[in-house]
Scaffold this active site. Structure first.
Site, mmCIF file in Angstrom:
data_model
loop_
_atom_site.group_PDB
_atom_site.id
_atom_site.type_symbol
_atom_site.label_atom_id
_atom_site.label_comp_id
_atom_site.label_asym_id
_atom_site.label_seq_id
_atom_site.Cartn_x
_atom_site.Cartn_y
_atom_site.Cartn_z
ATOM 1 N N LYS A 110 -10.944 -10.108 -1.095
ATOM 2 C CA LYS A 110 -10.880 -10.012 -2.550
ATOM 3 C C LYS A 110 -11.190 -11.369 -3.187
ATOM 4 C CE LYS A 110 -9.622 -5.660 -2.699
ATOM 5 N NZ LYS A 110 -9.787 -5.394 -1.271
ATOM 6 N N LYS A 145 -5.343 -5.126 -7.588
ATOM 7 C CA LYS A 145 -5.730 -4.963 -6.181
ATOM 8 C C LYS A 145 -4.866 -5.843 -5.282
ATOM 9 C CE LYS A 145 -10.568 -4.821 -7.664
ATOM 10 N NZ LYS A 145 -11.961 -5.001 -7.240
ATOM 11 N N ARG A 195 -22.286 -0.237 -2.302
ATOM 12 C CA ARG A 195 -22.105 -1.082 -1.120
ATOM 13 C C ARG A 195 -23.481 -1.616 -0.725
ATOM 14 N NH1 ARG A 195 -18.638 -1.604 3.110
ATOM 15 N NH2 ARG A 195 -17.264 -2.064 1.349
ATOM 16 N N ARG A 209 -21.256 4.884 -3.959
ATOM 17 C CA ARG A 209 -20.086 5.738 -3.720
ATOM 18 C C ARG A 209 -19.523 6.124 -5.073
ATOM 19 N NH1 ARG A 209 -17.507 1.147 -0.310
ATOM 20 N NH2 ARG A 209 -18.442 0.123 -2.117
ATOM 21 N N ARG A 217 -11.096 5.847 -8.086
ATOM 22 C CA ARG A 217 -11.651 4.988 -7.042
ATOM 23 C C ARG A 217 -12.832 5.674 -6.357
ATOM 24 N NH1 ARG A 217 -6.285 4.761 -3.666
ATOM 25 N NH2 ARG A 217 -6.488 6.939 -4.290
ATOM 26 N N ASP A 257 -19.468 -5.259 -2.558
ATOM 27 C CA ASP A 257 -19.319 -4.128 -3.475
ATOM 28 C C ASP A 257 -19.738 -4.570 -4.866
ATOM 29 O OD1 ASP A 257 -18.304 -2.673 -1.381
ATOM 30 O OD2 ASP A 257 -16.210 -2.803 -2.017
ATOM 31 N N GLU A 265 -16.182 -7.313 -4.602
ATOM 32 C CA GLU A 265 -15.517 -7.522 -3.311
ATOM 33 C C GLU A 265 -16.541 -7.956 -2.270
ATOM 34 O OE1 GLU A 265 -12.324 -5.226 -0.425
ATOM 35 O OE2 GLU A 265 -13.901 -4.048 -1.357
ATOM 36 N N ASN A 267 -16.771 -7.814 1.722
ATOM 37 C CA ASN A 267 -16.120 -7.292 2.925
ATOM 38 C C ASN A 267 -16.698 -7.967 4.164
ATOM 39 O OD1 ASN A 267 -14.442 -4.771 1.910
ATOM 40 N ND2 ASN A 267 -16.358 -4.836 0.760
HETATM 41 N N1 LIG Z 1 -13.056 -3.846 -11.756
HETATM 42 C C1 LIG Z 1 -13.032 -2.559 -11.469
HETATM 43 N N2 LIG Z 1 -13.182 -1.603 -12.445
HETATM 44 C C2 LIG Z 1 -13.131 -0.291 -12.160
HETATM 45 N N3 LIG Z 1 -12.930 0.212 -10.933
HETATM 46 C C3 LIG Z 1 -12.767 -0.661 -9.923
HETATM 47 C C4 LIG Z 1 -12.813 -2.077 -10.127
HETATM 48 N N4 LIG Z 1 -12.623 -2.699 -8.928
HETATM 49 C C5 LIG Z 1 -12.473 -1.709 -8.022
HETATM 50 N N5 LIG Z 1 -12.567 -0.493 -8.603
HETATM 51 C C6 LIG Z 1 -12.464 0.815 -7.930
HETATM 52 O O1 LIG Z 1 -11.552 0.696 -6.859
HETATM 53 C C7 LIG Z 1 -12.208 0.925 -5.608
HETATM 54 C C8 LIG Z 1 -11.725 -0.069 -4.557
HETATM 55 O O2 LIG Z 1 -11.906 -1.409 -4.998
HETATM 56 P P1 LIG Z 1 -12.320 -2.619 -4.079
HETATM 57 O O3 LIG Z 1 -12.155 -3.854 -4.873
HETATM 58 O O4 LIG Z 1 -13.675 -2.391 -3.516
HETATM 59 O O5 LIG Z 1 -11.212 -2.628 -2.919
HETATM 60 P P2 LIG Z 1 -11.127 -1.869 -1.482
HETATM 61 O O6 LIG Z 1 -12.433 -1.140 -1.292
HETATM 62 O O7 LIG Z 1 -10.952 -2.974 -0.510
HETATM 63 O O8 LIG Z 1 -9.942 -0.989 -1.552
HETATM 64 C C9 LIG Z 1 -13.688 0.792 -5.894
HETATM 65 O O9 LIG Z 1 -14.444 1.637 -5.044
HETATM 66 C C10 LIG Z 1 -13.796 1.209 -7.346
HETATM 67 O O10 LIG Z 1 -13.938 2.620 -7.449
HETATM 68 MG MG LIG Z 2 -14.349 -1.893 -1.563
#
Ligand SMILES: Nc1ncnc2c1ncn2[C@@H]1O[C@H](COP(=O)(O)OP(=O)(O)O)[C@@H](O)[C@H]1O
Ligand SMILES: [Mg+2]
Length: 300
Positions: A110, A145, A195, A209, A217, A257, A265, A267
């Site tokens: 993150k 997060k 991604r 996705r 999410r 991401d 993000e 990864n």
């Molecule tokens: N700033 C953001 N605004 C809106 N949705 C978000 C945001 N950051 C993450 N998300 C949603 O949350 C999901 C997971 O976030 P992410 O930061 O990629 O963490 P992880 O995949 O490690 O759980 C993303 O696929 C997206 O749908």
């Molecule tokens: Mg992610």
């Protein structure tokens, strides 16, 4: 593993608890694995019931390997970190470690993105309720997060008027004991979380996705629908910003991401997506990765 096997390499597997350092060299209990390749059938990868077999375990020096991949899922725990310290005892001139142990230790998935301020959304990291409240009030809506999460785990959408605001912050920060990331909510997330796979700092493929139903999410693990996508000019701009730093940190195989043109993000532990990209785009990214590893291993 499947691509390496198809290109004529031996594939051996081990686990973190089977690593050792002896005479200042990394060793591992290894099992040789034979894989039955997956087949594409009506838009799905299909695997036979007995899709792999393994040999008896043998103790080997990892110096005997051309390359070592560490692909343990987050969270990054103390045993995870210890495994990277053991992999430090592989001579990088002899054996390529992907990703470099020092890079895995340095890059929180993150927080790594915070160094690329020009391509990320408004973001803070804090465990202080008043700091978090002020930020969420400024943004109107935000996403919390956990710093060690994956696959959507613990991701919360929060608004200042939420009657559970304080409770949600207390739960996610373990009552102020652990910092969390709080990021401006990007409405474009409803159109997908892209991604992008980077190999040695360069994009090699991407997949979108898209959240479905009542879930905000987009992660595949929480039911996000995958769809073919392109690497846009903005995506290239992000990769240009991030790529050289990834190379410098030995982060050779990475999945970033991107939501609404913003990097959210990075990864580095066990990025997924190449199966989906291959299925949707007819590519073979695994072979691309292994071919690159071959060129690195042949360098003097
Ligand atoms: N700033 C953001 N605004 C809106 N949705 C978000 C945001 N950051 C993450 N998300 C949603 O949350 C999901 C997971 O976030 P992410 O930061 O990629 O963490 P992880 O995949 O490690 O759980 C993303 O696929 C997206 O749908
Ligand atoms: Mg992610």
């Amino acid at each position: 593993m499947e691509a390496a096997q198809a290109l004529g390499h031996e594939v051996w597997i081990t686990q973190a608890q089977n690593l050792s350092v002896v005479n200042s060299q990394a060793w591992a209990l290894l099992e040789k694995v034979q894989l039955k390749p997956v087949q594409l059938s009506q838009g799905h990868w299909v695997v036979s019931p007995q899709w792999y077999s393994v040999s008896d375990a043998v103790l080997c020096s990892l110096a005997d390997m051309d390359a070592v991949f560490m692909r343990t899922d987050p969270p990054v725990t103390i045993p995870y970190l210890y495994a990277t310290y053991i992999l430090d005892y592989i001579n990088p001139e002899q054996t390529l470690v992907i990703n470099a142990p020092r890079g895995l230790r340095m890059a929180n998935e993150k927080m790594y993105a915070l160094q690329f301020q020009e391509v990320i959304p408004e973001t803070i990291v804090s465990q202080d309720k008043s700091v978090i409240r002020k930020f969420v009030e400024q943004q109107g809506a935000a996403v919390i997060k956990p710093l060690g999460g994956k696959a959507g785990e613990g991701i919360l959408l929060i608004e200042p008027s939420d009657r559970n605001f304080n409770s949600l912050v207390e739960i996610s920060t373990q009552r102020g004991r652990e910092p969390v990331m709080v990021q401006a909510y990007l409405p474009a997330a409803k159109d997908g979380d892209k991604r992008i796979i980077l190999l040695n700092g360069k994009p090699i493929g991407a997949v979108n996705r898209i959240p479905t139903g009542k879930e905000f999410r987009g992660n595949m693990a929480v039911g996000g629908r995958v769809a073919a996508t392109e690497i846009t000019l903005q995506d290239h701009k992000i990769c240009t910003a991030v790529g050289p730093k990834l190379q410098q940190d030995g982060l050779y195989f990475v999945g970033i991401d991107v939501i609404g043109g913003y990097l959210t993000e990075v990864n580095v532990t066990s990025p997924t997506g190449i199966r989906e990209i291959d299925r949707l785009n007819g590519t073979c990214l695994g072979k691309e990765v292994i071919t690159w590893v071959e060129t690195m291993s042949h360098e003097p």
